[in-house]
Design a protein around this motif. Structure first.
Motif, PDB file in Angstrom:
ATOM      1  N   ARG A 359       0.827  -1.211   0.000  1.00 35.39           N
ATOM      2  CA  ARG A 359       0.000   0.000   0.000  1.00 35.39           C
ATOM      3  C   ARG A 359       0.860   1.259   0.000  1.00 35.39           C
ATOM      4  O   ARG A 359       0.548   2.237  -0.679  1.00 35.39           O
ATOM      5  N   GLN A 360       1.961   1.187   0.750  1.00 27.37           N
ATOM      6  CA  GLN A 360       2.869   2.339   0.723  1.00 27.37           C
ATOM      7  C   GLN A 360       3.424   2.536  -0.691  1.00 27.37           C
ATOM      8  O   GLN A 360       3.597   3.667  -1.147  1.00 27.37           O
ATOM      9  N   GLY A 361       3.667   1.413  -1.378  1.00 26.69           N
ATOM     10  CA  GLY A 361       4.172   1.477  -2.756  1.00 26.69           C
ATOM     11  C   GLY A 361       3.243   2.277  -3.653  1.00 26.69           C
ATOM     12  O   GLY A 361       3.699   3.057  -4.499  1.00 26.69           O
ATOM     13  N   GLU A 362       1.938   2.094  -3.446  1.00 23.63           N
ATOM     14  CA  GLU A 362       0.983   2.841  -4.270  1.00 23.63           C
ATOM     15  C   GLU A 362       1.070   4.336  -3.969  1.00 23.63           C
ATOM     16  O   GLU A 362       1.028   5.166  -4.880  1.00 23.63           O
ATOM     17  N   GLU A 363       1.215   4.654  -2.692  1.00 26.38           N
ATOM     18  CA  GLU A 363       1.329   6.071  -2.323  1.00 26.38           C
ATOM     19  C   GLU A 363       2.597   6.679  -2.910  1.00 26.38           C
ATOM     20  O   GLU A 363       2.607   7.822  -3.382  1.00 26.38           O
ATOM     21  N   ILE A 364       3.679   5.907  -2.884  1.00 25.69           N
ATOM     22  CA  ILE A 364       4.945   6.403  -3.442  1.00 25.69           C
ATOM     23  C   ILE A 364       4.813   6.621  -4.945  1.00 25.69           C
ATOM     24  O   ILE A 364       5.257   7.640  -5.486  1.00 25.69           O
ATOM     25  N   ALA A 365       4.141   5.683  -5.622  1.00 23.31           N
ATOM     26  CA  ALA A 365       3.958   5.825  -7.075  1.00 23.31           C
ATOM     27  C   ALA A 365       3.179   7.102  -7.379  1.00 23.31           C
ATOM     28  O   ALA A 365       3.519   7.859  -8.302  1.00 23.31           O
ATOM     29  N   ALA A 366       2.153   7.362  -6.577  1.00 18.91           N
ATOM     30  CA  ALA A 366       1.345   8.568  -6.791  1.00 18.91           C
ATOM     31  C   ALA A 366       2.179   9.822  -6.561  1.00 18.91           C
ATOM     32  O   ALA A 366       2.111  10.784  -7.336  1.00 18.91           O
ATOM     33  N   ALA A 367       2.998   9.791  -5.502  1.00 24.35           N
ATOM     34  CA  ALA A 367       3.844  10.960  -5.220  1.00 24.35           C
ATOM     35  C   ALA A 367       4.842  11.174  -6.347  1.00 24.35           C
ATOM     36  O   ALA A 367       5.124  12.314  -6.736  1.00 24.35           O
ATOM     37  N   ASN A 368       5.351  10.088  -6.903  1.00 26.16           N
ATOM     38  CA  ASN A 368       6.323  10.219  -7.987  1.00 26.16           C
ATOM     39  C   ASN A 368       5.729  10.854  -9.236  1.00 26.16           C
ATOM     40  O   ASN A 368       6.416  11.561  -9.969  1.00 26.16           O
ATOM     41  N   GLU A 369       4.432  10.608  -9.469  1.00 27.33           N
ATOM     42  CA  GLU A 369       3.755  11.261 -10.593  1.00 27.33           C
ATOM     43  C   GLU A 369       3.848  12.778 -10.442  1.00 27.33           C
ATOM     44  O   GLU A 369       4.084  13.496 -11.407  1.00 27.33           O
ATOM     45  N   VAL A 370       3.656  13.231  -9.207  1.00 23.74           N
ATOM     46  CA  VAL A 370       3.639  14.669  -8.938  1.00 23.74           C
ATOM     47  C   VAL A 370       5.055  15.239  -8.929  1.00 23.74           C
ATOM     48  O   VAL A 370       5.283  16.361  -9.367  1.00 23.74           O
ATOM     49  N   LEU A 371       6.003  14.479  -8.413  1.00 29.97           N
ATOM     50  CA  LEU A 371       7.334  15.036  -8.140  1.00 29.97           C
ATOM     51  C   LEU A 371       8.345  14.798  -9.266  1.00 29.97           C
ATOM     52  O   LEU A 371       9.461  15.320  -9.198  1.00 29.97           O
ATOM     53  N   ALA A 372       7.995  14.013 -10.267  1.00 25.02           N
ATOM     54  CA  ALA A 372       8.947  13.676 -11.328  1.00 25.02           C
ATOM     55  C   ALA A 372       9.562  14.952 -11.902  1.00 25.02           C
ATOM     56  O   ALA A 372       8.880  15.977 -11.937  1.00 25.02           O
ATOM     57  N   PRO A 373      10.827  14.940 -12.334  1.00 24.68           N
ATOM     58  CA  PRO A 373      11.709  13.774 -12.474  1.00 24.68           C
ATOM     59  C   PRO A 373      12.354  13.307 -11.164  1.00 24.68           C
ATOM     60  O   PRO A 373      13.084  12.320 -11.160  1.00 24.68           O
ATOM     61  N   PHE A 374      12.097  14.022 -10.076  1.00 19.48           N
ATOM     62  CA  PHE A 374      12.604  13.532  -8.790  1.00 19.48           C
ATOM     63  C   PHE A 374      11.992  12.156  -8.544  1.00 19.48           C
ATOM     64  O   PHE A 374      10.887  11.869  -8.968  1.00 19.48           O
ATOM     65  N   ARG A 375      12.733  11.304  -7.819  1.00 19.67           N
ATOM     66  CA  ARG A 375      12.243   9.946  -7.634  1.00 19.67           C
ATOM     67  C   ARG A 375      12.297   9.529  -6.163  1.00 19.67           C
ATOM     68  O   ARG A 375      13.357   9.590  -5.540  1.00 19.67           O
ATOM     69  N   ILE A 376      11.133   9.147  -5.649  1.00 25.02           N
ATOM     70  CA  ILE A 376      11.110   8.509  -4.332  1.00 25.02           C
ATOM     71  C   ILE A 376      11.282   7.016  -4.556  1.00 25.02           C
ATOM     72  O   ILE A 376      10.560   6.408  -5.354  1.00 25.02           O
ATOM     73  N   LEU A 377      12.268   6.442  -3.883  1.00 19.86           N
ATOM     74  CA  LEU A 377      12.518   5.015  -4.035  1.00 19.86           C
ATOM     75  C   LEU A 377      11.726   4.252  -2.986  1.00 19.86           C
ATOM     76  O   LEU A 377      11.624   4.679  -1.835  1.00 19.86           O
ATOM     77  N   ARG A 378      11.194   3.098  -3.413  1.00 20.76           N
ATOM     78  CA  ARG A 378      10.534   2.218  -2.448  1.00 20.76           C
ATOM     79  C   ARG A 378      11.618   1.442  -1.711  1.00 20.76           C
ATOM     80  O   ARG A 378      12.266   0.576  -2.274  1.00 20.76           O
TER      81      ARG A 378
END
Ligand SMILES: [Zn+2]
Ligand SMILES: [Zn+2]
Length: 540
Positions: A359-378
């Motif tokens: 579930r955290q992975g889904e939240e991280i994926a959503a945040a990455n959509e907003v923050l790209a090209p910055f990348r939050i790693l799981r």
């Protein structure tokens, strides 16, 4: 009144409330508020005036009213009253001598003295003998401690963050430079020194004595003074002639062994010309521990760090959310941030089950959509169980970008068991980094028995990095261990293990610790671009 001054006053209030045995809750709250204010990007005085200061974390109505009083009148009445009642200079001196706050005040009362100076006079005149409860032994111990004032050392070293706050604050207020153990970034600081240059030492010495951090001056000569904080921590001030500033700074920065090996030091206005006069290259302060006259390597620089690979969020015991942490990392100029929350075995806090990891992975994926090209790693900070197995199944670990393996419970295992336990974990194909390998808490918990030499061998075989954890009470690996690890050919990671946005700032401590171990950018995994983190070169 700027943020630093406001924070200093709140800190002073927190210390005095502690002395007065007020509720520990309130003194902690003031200390936390001081920390928030010190780190605030906006002028807090302005927020107070416009009634918006409660927007800052940890500032409630009680603290707000104190802040309003401080901003409007320039002081806090309760603080002034506590200062009168508790005589912080006496308390500071007492703590320096090894007495509790209450005992110092009782002692002063029986002696009929009100200041640290009067206390020293009374002691020198032999009047301690007349005080009930003071036997000849205690008197001798106190007199001996008073006579040691020329070699100021706190009874216990200060953690690096606290030492920087104190020494850096004094240096900034006097227009001088932080020196001593702090400037070498020692993990526990005993020698706290500030060096100033001026032709008029008197005015600097007077300003030093007036600083809110300094409650008593226990020694003063024409160009040197030793002041005490209310906790009894001695801070040395050296005021040099401008044409000898470099000499004084080198003298006050290096370890005794380092300085002795350079002696006699020529007179020089700055460090550059001092080293030039000695005919050797300038030496970074972090390397001024052992005698050294050679060419220093190009040490790792903070700006070379491209991301932080160990931090926590509200999913376990962190204080900020996923996207919030990501934005803070962008502010720091990073390209990536690995979120490594805990797993269930850590015990004391909530750990992530496989389901929550996803579930955290889904939240991280959503945040990455907003923050790209910055990348939050799981990522994950996965506990190493007592038998060396990991606290999550391999199929979950396989989904992640970055896996830290950590020993939390069971730090007291004997050497062979502990080493086997860690080795087992490092053999897991998904593990990328061993967190805080020696498990110490500076001055609270000794290092565990892990055989580091063996850990280096296994790490090298498996392509695993060892962490230099930047939490001020960990700094693990230590500088000395970093040097051994690099000699063994092992890579390191500089991480903050931060549990808040502010905690990301501890990268400075991790980088400095790596520098004390002679690390260059090439030795540090997170100086590399994102692609290198995602697709590691497999060891052959
Ligand atoms: Zn940990
Ligand atoms: Zn952690």
């Amino acid at each position: 009144m700027d943020n630093r001054e406001i924070a200093d006053r709140l800190e002073a209030l927190a210390s005095l409330l502690e002395l007065a045995d007020a509720s520990p809750y309130s003194s902690r709250a003031y200390r936390r508020a001081a920390e928030t204010i010190r780190g605030a990007a906006v002028p807090v005085g302005e927020l107070v005036r416009t009634g918006r200061v409660r927007e800052l974390r940890g500032i409630g109505p009680g603290i707000e009213s104190r802040l309003r009083e401080l901003v409007q009148t320039g002081q806090i009445a309760e603080l002034a009253e506590l200062e009168r009642e508790l005589a912080p200079d006496l308390v500071g001196l007492g703590r320096y001598l090894g007495l509790g706050a209450k005992r110092s005040i009782e002692l002063a009362r029986s002696l009929g003295v009100r200041t640290a100076d009067e206390f020293r006079e009374a002691a020198a005149a032999g009047r301690l003998q007349g005080v009930p409860g003071i036997g000849p032994k205690t008197e001798a111990r106190l007199l001996e401690a008073l006579s040691r004032e020329s070699e100021p050392r706190p009874r216990q070293g200060l953690l690096l963050n606290r030492a920087w706050e104190l020494v850096g604050g004094v240096a900034a207020a006097l227009g001088g430079r932080a020196a001593g153990d702090v400037r070498r970034w020692r993990d526990s600081c005993e020698q706290l020194a500030v060096v100033c240059a001026t032709d008029e030492p008197g005015s600097v010495l007077a300003r030093f004595a007036e600083l809110s951090q300094i409650v008593a001056v226990i020694e003063r000569t024409e160009r040197r003074a030793v002041g005490l904080t209310v906790e009894g921590v001695p801070v040395e001030l050296v005021v040099s002639e401008p044409e000898r500033f470099g000499t004084a700074l080198v003298h006050a920065t290096g370890s005794p062994a380092y300085v002795a090996a350079l002696e006699p030091l020529p007179d020089a206005p700055d460090e550059g010309s001092l080293y030039a006069a000695l005919g050797i290259p300038w030496c970074p302060p972090e390397l001024r521990e052992q005698p050294f006259r050679g060419d220093p390597p190009p040490l790792l620089e903070p700006r070379q760090i491209r991301g932080d690979l160990h931090c926590h969020t509200t999913w376990s015991d962190g204080r900020a959310g996923v996207e919030e942490m990501g934005r803070a990392a962008i502010e720091l100029g990073y390209d990536y941030l690995a979120i490594c929350d805990h797993t269930p075995a850590v015990g004391a806090v909530r750990g992530l089950s496989p389901d929550k990891v996803r579930r955290q992975g889904e939240e991280i994926a959503a945040a990455n959509e907003v923050l790209a090209p910055f990348r939050i790693l799981r990522g994950i900070e996965c506990d190493i169980l007592p038998d060396g197995r990991l606290d999550l199944p391999d199929d979950v670990l396989a989904e992640l970008d970055w896996v830290q393996a950590s020993v939390h419970g069971g730090q007291r295992m004997p050497r062979r068991e502990m080493t086997k336990r860690v080795e087992e974990a490092l053999r897991n194909p998904y593990v990328r980094c061993l967190s805080h390998p020696k498990g110490r808490y500076i001055s609270r918990r000794p290092e565990n028995a892990l055989d580091l030499e063996r850990a280096y061998e296994v790490a090298l075989e498996e392509g695993i990095a060892l962490e230099v954890n930047g939490l001020p009470d960990r700094l693990d690996l230590s500088g000395m261990h970093v040097r051994d690890a690099l000699r063994a050919g092992v890579q390191i990671v500089c991480s903050t293990d931060s549990h808040s946005i502010r905690g990301l700032g501890n990268m400075a401590l991790s980088v400095a610790t790596a520098r004390r171990g002679w690390a260059t950018a090439a030795d540090v995994v997170n100086t590399r671009p994102l692609e290198a983190i995602l697709r590691p070169a497999r060891p052959v």
